[in-house]
Design an enzyme around this catalytic site. Structure first.
Site, PDB file in Angstrom:
ATOM      1  N   ASP A 114      -4.102   0.701  -9.344  1.00 38.83           N
ATOM      2  CA  ASP A 114      -5.518   0.401  -9.528  1.00 38.83           C
ATOM      3  C   ASP A 114      -5.841   0.115 -10.989  1.00 38.83           C
ATOM      4  O   ASP A 114      -6.544  -0.842 -11.313  1.00 38.83           O
ATOM      5  CB  ASP A 114      -6.373   1.569  -9.035  1.00 38.83           C
ATOM      6  CG  ASP A 114      -6.178   1.853  -7.559  1.00 38.83           C
ATOM      7  OD1 ASP A 114      -5.577   1.002  -6.861  1.00 38.83           O
ATOM      8  OD2 ASP A 114      -6.604   2.925  -7.099  1.00 38.83           O
ATOM      9  N   ALA A 141     -15.483   2.916  -1.337  1.00 37.05           N
ATOM     10  CA  ALA A 141     -15.087   1.842  -0.434  1.00 37.05           C
ATOM     11  C   ALA A 141     -13.610   1.497  -0.543  1.00 37.05           C
ATOM     12  O   ALA A 141     -13.149   0.527   0.056  1.00 37.05           O
ATOM     13  CB  ALA A 141     -15.927   0.593  -0.709  1.00 37.05           C
ATOM     14  N   GLU A 143       0.840  -1.210   0.000  1.00 35.46           N
ATOM     15  CA  GLU A 143       0.000   0.000   0.000  1.00 35.46           C
ATOM     16  C   GLU A 143       0.869   1.253   0.000  1.00 35.46           C
ATOM     17  O   GLU A 143       1.855   1.344   0.732  1.00 35.46           O
ATOM     18  CB  GLU A 143      -0.890  -0.010   1.246  1.00 35.46           C
ATOM     19  CG  GLU A 143      -2.309   0.380   0.974  1.00 35.46           C
ATOM     20  CD  GLU A 143      -3.011  -0.602   0.056  1.00 35.46           C
ATOM     21  OE1 GLU A 143      -3.180  -0.274  -1.143  1.00 35.46           O
ATOM     22  OE2 GLU A 143      -3.392  -1.681   0.511  1.00 35.46           O
ATOM     23  N   GLU A 193      -7.012  10.178 -14.426  1.00 36.38           N
ATOM     24  CA  GLU A 193      -7.298  10.376 -13.003  1.00 36.38           C
ATOM     25  C   GLU A 193      -6.454  11.497 -12.409  1.00 36.38           C
ATOM     26  O   GLU A 193      -6.942  12.317 -11.638  1.00 36.38           O
ATOM     27  CB  GLU A 193      -7.069   9.071 -12.243  1.00 36.38           C
ATOM     28  CG  GLU A 193      -7.529   9.147 -10.806  1.00 36.38           C
ATOM     29  CD  GLU A 193      -8.093   7.835 -10.280  1.00 36.38           C
ATOM     30  OE1 GLU A 193      -8.253   7.730  -9.059  1.00 36.38           O
ATOM     31  OE2 GLU A 193      -8.395   6.940 -11.082  1.00 36.38           O
ATOM     32  N   ASP A 210       3.009   2.282  -4.944  1.00 37.78           N
ATOM     33  CA  ASP A 210       3.002   2.415  -6.406  1.00 37.78           C
ATOM     34  C   ASP A 210       3.647   3.723  -6.854  1.00 37.78           C
ATOM     35  O   ASP A 210       4.475   3.733  -7.768  1.00 37.78           O
ATOM     36  CB  ASP A 210       1.599   2.243  -6.993  1.00 37.78           C
ATOM     37  CG  ASP A 210       0.538   3.128  -6.367  1.00 37.78           C
ATOM     38  OD1 ASP A 210       0.819   3.807  -5.352  1.00 37.78           O
ATOM     39  OD2 ASP A 210      -0.598   3.131  -6.886  1.00 37.78           O
TER      40      ASP A 210
END
Length: 402
Positions: free
Chosen positions: A191, A130, A41, A179, A44
């Site tokens: 992602d 979420a 986590e 994004e 990236d």
């Protein structure tokens, strides 16, 4: 439990939304999955390693090309129809959810793809807010739809051909630009890579330094295990400044340490690197990134050795590092993780960017309801909104479905 739609039902829902809004039939329907990250986590954008799987929960896009350069977008989750011109799309030009699909069209056009105008309807069963990459699923579904529509005019490797991974890497880069530059969320590339490049039954080992990947077998059923996703309902947002702040701190630390990214710091040299930094916040952020990359390597080694049941402590350590050193957890995530462990989970951790969103728990097969009940009871005791749950099975990438 939040069950995924079948491909047939998802395609029918998107097609019906399209027909009701725009009339006639779409050229086709495409879909792309959300994702959960097993470990790795906030690595990236630091050139590190991460290990996501694609969810069976997908976003569906029914799309029809149009020749006037116009864009029409509708979503079953949003009110109204958004209309615009492809030529007018760019950084800061589109607000809200349409920035993601319009941004993909813009980014692909920037790469020399002859993107047509289009009308499109969106339907999705990927939970919103979420931390399960609903935005990347949206982007990726549009990316494969546009690539299919362009056909022989597609420049570079074909995302559906024999060298499809290289083509999908190109699509992922375009989705990241959409994004970052149009939607204004400073995410890394995990992602989008997961949504476009994962494989059924596997986790995707993604090296964010060079974009290379390896499919790692992740057979939960063979080990009598399941992966429970706990949506805390504490909605997260990547455009509120906290995520960008973490990224900026890491980039400044890398500059201070005179390395391109924090990936270049060997774990054996971590103590020396931390001593060279001048503030405690930077030290803690760097410590998390370097140790998290090492945990990904250890996690994959266990999977390669057929020791999937032994990965739990790495998940626990990852959550603690994210909670203490990176400071991206929250009360709901911590309660979810603690309650799942107390109910028998082999390991549990937050997943995604944090500040809300979801946690994952590696549990014995057949125990999902009892673990979910324990987490729900813990949330009630803490006065939190009741969580929601889904079972994550490693699924396939974005593709045409109808």
């Amino acid at each position: 439990m939040i069950d995924p739609w079948t491909l047939t039902d998802g395609a029918a829902t998107a097609r019906a939304e399209f027909t009701e809004t725009f009339g006639g039939e779409p050229d086709g329907v495409w879909s792309a999955p959300g994702r959960v990250n097993l470990i790795g986590e906030h690595t990236d954008y630091n050139g590190g390693l991460c290990l996501p799987i694609a969810l069976p929960h997908r976003t569906f896009v029914a799309l029809r090309a149009r020749g006037d350069g116009g864009l029409g977008l509708v979503s079953g989750r949003e009110s109204g129809v958004w209309s615009g011109e492809l030529a007018a799309v760019g950084p800061g030009a589109v607000e809200g959810w349409p920035a993601y699909p319009a941004g993909v069209a813009w980014a692909l056009a920037q790469e020399g793809v002859p993107v047509p105008g289009f009308d499109a309807a969106v339907a999705s069963c990927v939970p919103y807010g979420a931390g399960l990459s609903s935005s990347a699923a949206l982007e990726s579904a549009f990316a494969v739809a546009i690539a299919d529509g362009v056909g022989a005019a597609w420049p570079g490797p074909d995302p559906s051909g024999p060298d499809q991974d290289a083509g999908r890497a190109m699509l992922a880069r375009a989705c990241v630009r959409a994004e970052n530059e149009v939607a204004g969320a400073p995410t890394g590339g995990m992602d989008q890579a997961a949504s476009l490049r994962c494989a059924d039954g596997h986790a995707l080992l993604l090296d964010c330094r060079d974009g290379s990947t390896r499919q790692v077998p992740f057979d939960l059923a063979a080990a009598d295990l399941e992966l429970l996703v706990i949506d805390t309902r504490a909605e997260h947002a990547l455009v509120d400044g906290q995520y960008a702040q973490r990224r900026a701190t890491c980039e400044a630390a890398a500059e201070a340490l005179e390395v391109p990214t924090l990936r270049e710091i060997d774990p054996a040299g971590l103590v020396a690197a931390l001593a060279a930094l001048t503030d405690d916040v930077s030290r803690r952020r760097v410590r998390h990134v370097v140790s998290e990359i090492a945990r990904v390597t250890d996690f994959v080694a266990l999977l390669d050795a057929g020791r999937i049941r032994d990965v739990g402590p790495l998940m626990d350590a990852s959550h603690e590092s994210l909670r203490v050193d990176y400071e991206v957890s929250c009360a709901e995530l911590d309660v979810a993780v603690e309650a799942a462990r107390a109910a028998g989970a082999l390991g549990a951790r937050m997943t995604g960017g944090g500040f809300g969103g979801s946690a994952i728990a590696l549990i014995e097969a057949g125990s999902a309801q009892s673990v979910a009940d324990a987490v729900t009871a813990a949330f009630a005791s803490a006065g939190f909104t009741a969580p929601e749950f889904l079972i994550a099975t490693p699924s396939g990438p974005a593709d045409r479905v109808a």
